[in-house]
Design a protein around this motif. Structure first.
Motif, PDB file in Angstrom:
ATOM      1  N   PHE A  47       0.831  -1.198   0.000  1.00  0.00           N
ATOM      2  CA  PHE A  47       0.000   0.000   0.000  1.00  0.00           C
ATOM      3  C   PHE A  47       0.870   1.255   0.000  1.00  0.00           C
ATOM      4  O   PHE A  47       0.518   2.257  -0.623  1.00  0.00           O
ATOM      5  N   GLY A  48       1.998   1.205   0.707  1.00  0.00           N
ATOM      6  CA  GLY A  48       2.911   2.342   0.738  1.00  0.00           C
ATOM      7  C   GLY A  48       3.482   2.673  -0.629  1.00  0.00           C
ATOM      8  O   GLY A  48       3.748   3.830  -0.940  1.00  0.00           O
ATOM      9  N   LYS A  49       3.674   1.657  -1.460  1.00  0.00           N
ATOM     10  CA  LYS A  49       4.175   1.868  -2.821  1.00  0.00           C
ATOM     11  C   LYS A  49       3.072   2.376  -3.746  1.00  0.00           C
ATOM     12  O   LYS A  49       3.334   3.121  -4.676  1.00  0.00           O
ATOM     13  N   LYS A  50       1.855   1.957  -3.483  1.00  0.00           N
ATOM     14  CA  LYS A  50       0.731   2.277  -4.371  1.00  0.00           C
ATOM     15  C   LYS A  50       0.125   3.663  -4.114  1.00  0.00           C
ATOM     16  O   LYS A  50      -0.316   4.322  -5.043  1.00  0.00           O
ATOM     17  N   TYR A  51       0.113   4.101  -2.842  1.00  0.00           N
ATOM     18  CA  TYR A  51      -0.538   5.355  -2.479  1.00  0.00           C
ATOM     19  C   TYR A  51       0.487   6.364  -1.981  1.00  0.00           C
ATOM     20  O   TYR A  51       1.394   6.024  -1.226  1.00  0.00           O
ATOM     21  N   ARG A  52       0.301   7.597  -2.368  1.00  0.00           N
ATOM     22  CA  ARG A  52       1.279   8.651  -2.079  1.00  0.00           C
ATOM     23  C   ARG A  52       1.304   9.072  -0.611  1.00  0.00           C
ATOM     24  O   ARG A  52       2.345   9.440  -0.071  1.00  0.00           O
ATOM     25  N   HIS A  53       0.158   9.047   0.063  1.00  0.00           N
ATOM     26  CA  HIS A  53       0.061   9.524   1.438  1.00  0.00           C
ATOM     27  C   HIS A  53      -0.305   8.381   2.380  1.00  0.00           C
ATOM     28  O   HIS A  53      -0.997   7.437   1.994  1.00  0.00           O
ATOM     29  N   GLN A  54       0.138   8.526   3.622  1.00  0.00           N
ATOM     30  CA  GLN A  54      -0.233   7.535   4.627  1.00  0.00           C
ATOM     31  C   GLN A  54      -0.191   8.129   6.028  1.00  0.00           C
ATOM     32  O   GLN A  54       0.463   9.135   6.265  1.00  0.00           O
ATOM     33  N   CYS A  76     -22.876  16.704   0.926  1.00  0.00           N
ATOM     34  CA  CYS A  76     -22.057  17.852   1.316  1.00  0.00           C
ATOM     35  C   CYS A  76     -21.684  18.728   0.127  1.00  0.00           C
ATOM     36  O   CYS A  76     -20.999  19.731   0.291  1.00  0.00           O
ATOM     37  N   ASP A  77     -22.108  18.333  -1.079  1.00  0.00           N
ATOM     38  CA  ASP A  77     -21.872  19.099  -2.297  1.00  0.00           C
ATOM     39  C   ASP A  77     -20.386  19.434  -2.482  1.00  0.00           C
ATOM     40  O   ASP A  77     -20.020  20.569  -2.765  1.00  0.00           O
ATOM     41  N   ASP A  78     -19.545  18.396  -2.298  1.00  0.00           N
ATOM     42  CA  ASP A  78     -18.102  18.600  -2.403  1.00  0.00           C
ATOM     43  C   ASP A  78     -17.437  17.255  -2.680  1.00  0.00           C
ATOM     44  O   ASP A  78     -18.033  16.198  -2.482  1.00  0.00           O
ATOM     45  N   ASP A  79     -16.185  17.311  -3.114  1.00  0.00           N
ATOM     46  CA  ASP A  79     -15.400  16.093  -3.288  1.00  0.00           C
ATOM     47  C   ASP A  79     -14.864  15.655  -1.936  1.00  0.00           C
ATOM     48  O   ASP A  79     -14.471  16.497  -1.111  1.00  0.00           O
ATOM     49  N   ILE A  80     -14.840  14.344  -1.716  1.00  0.00           N
ATOM     50  CA  ILE A  80     -14.275  13.808  -0.472  1.00  0.00           C
ATOM     51  C   ILE A  80     -13.234  12.752  -0.814  1.00  0.00           C
ATOM     52  O   ILE A  80     -13.321  12.069  -1.832  1.00  0.00           O
ATOM     53  N   GLN A  81     -12.253  12.641   0.050  1.00  0.00           N
ATOM     54  CA  GLN A  81     -11.135  11.719  -0.136  1.00  0.00           C
ATOM     55  C   GLN A  81     -11.576  10.283   0.103  1.00  0.00           C
ATOM     56  O   GLN A  81     -12.382  10.003   0.973  1.00  0.00           O
ATOM     57  N   THR A  82     -11.000   9.358  -0.669  1.00  0.00           N
ATOM     58  CA  THR A  82     -11.180   7.928  -0.429  1.00  0.00           C
ATOM     59  C   THR A  82      -9.941   7.428   0.303  1.00  0.00           C
ATOM     60  O   THR A  82      -8.813   7.703  -0.106  1.00  0.00           O
ATOM     61  N   TYR A  83     -10.159   6.681   1.397  1.00  0.00           N
ATOM     62  CA  TYR A  83      -9.067   6.122   2.198  1.00  0.00           C
ATOM     63  C   TYR A  83      -9.080   4.604   2.127  1.00  0.00           C
ATOM     64  O   TYR A  83     -10.145   3.982   2.132  1.00  0.00           O
ATOM     65  N   HIS A  84      -7.889   4.039   2.090  1.00  0.00           N
ATOM     66  CA  HIS A  84      -7.706   2.598   2.159  1.00  0.00           C
ATOM     67  C   HIS A  84      -7.147   2.316   3.550  1.00  0.00           C
ATOM     68  O   HIS A  84      -6.040   2.768   3.874  1.00  0.00           O
TER      69      HIS A  84
END
Length: 92
Positions: A47-54, A76-84
């Protein structure tokens, strides 16, 4: 026994809001702590290699995300982050 849970949601895994279990993508159960730790380390590496933030909390919750993986939230009429999220659990 030990359980490693992978969840995907619009919040980090340490929040565990009501119904968080509905966001579980996969869970693996291990008899030995060593086997579970190896799987956890491999998963965190991948996951650390695949995703930029952790981020992590309490030595049992890890969250991974990328800037480009967003969903539109109509409420909420906005973009929200997806977390793994990865969660380590000891089963008594």
């Amino acid at each position: 026994m030990y359980k490693i849970i992978y969840m995907k949601a619009d919040y980090e895994p340490w929040w565990q809001f009501d119904g968080w279990e509905e966001n579980i993508v996969e869970e693996k159960i291990f008899e030995s702590k060593e086997e579970a730790k190896r799987f956890l380390e491999d998963t965190l590496n991948d996951f650390g290699k695949k995703y930029r933030h952790q981020g992590h909390k309490k030595e049992r919750f890890w969250a991974f995300w990328s800037d480009d993986e967003m969903q539109f939230c109509e409420a909420c009429d906005d973009d929200i982050q997806t977390y793994h999220g990865i969660i380590w659990e000891e089963i008594v």
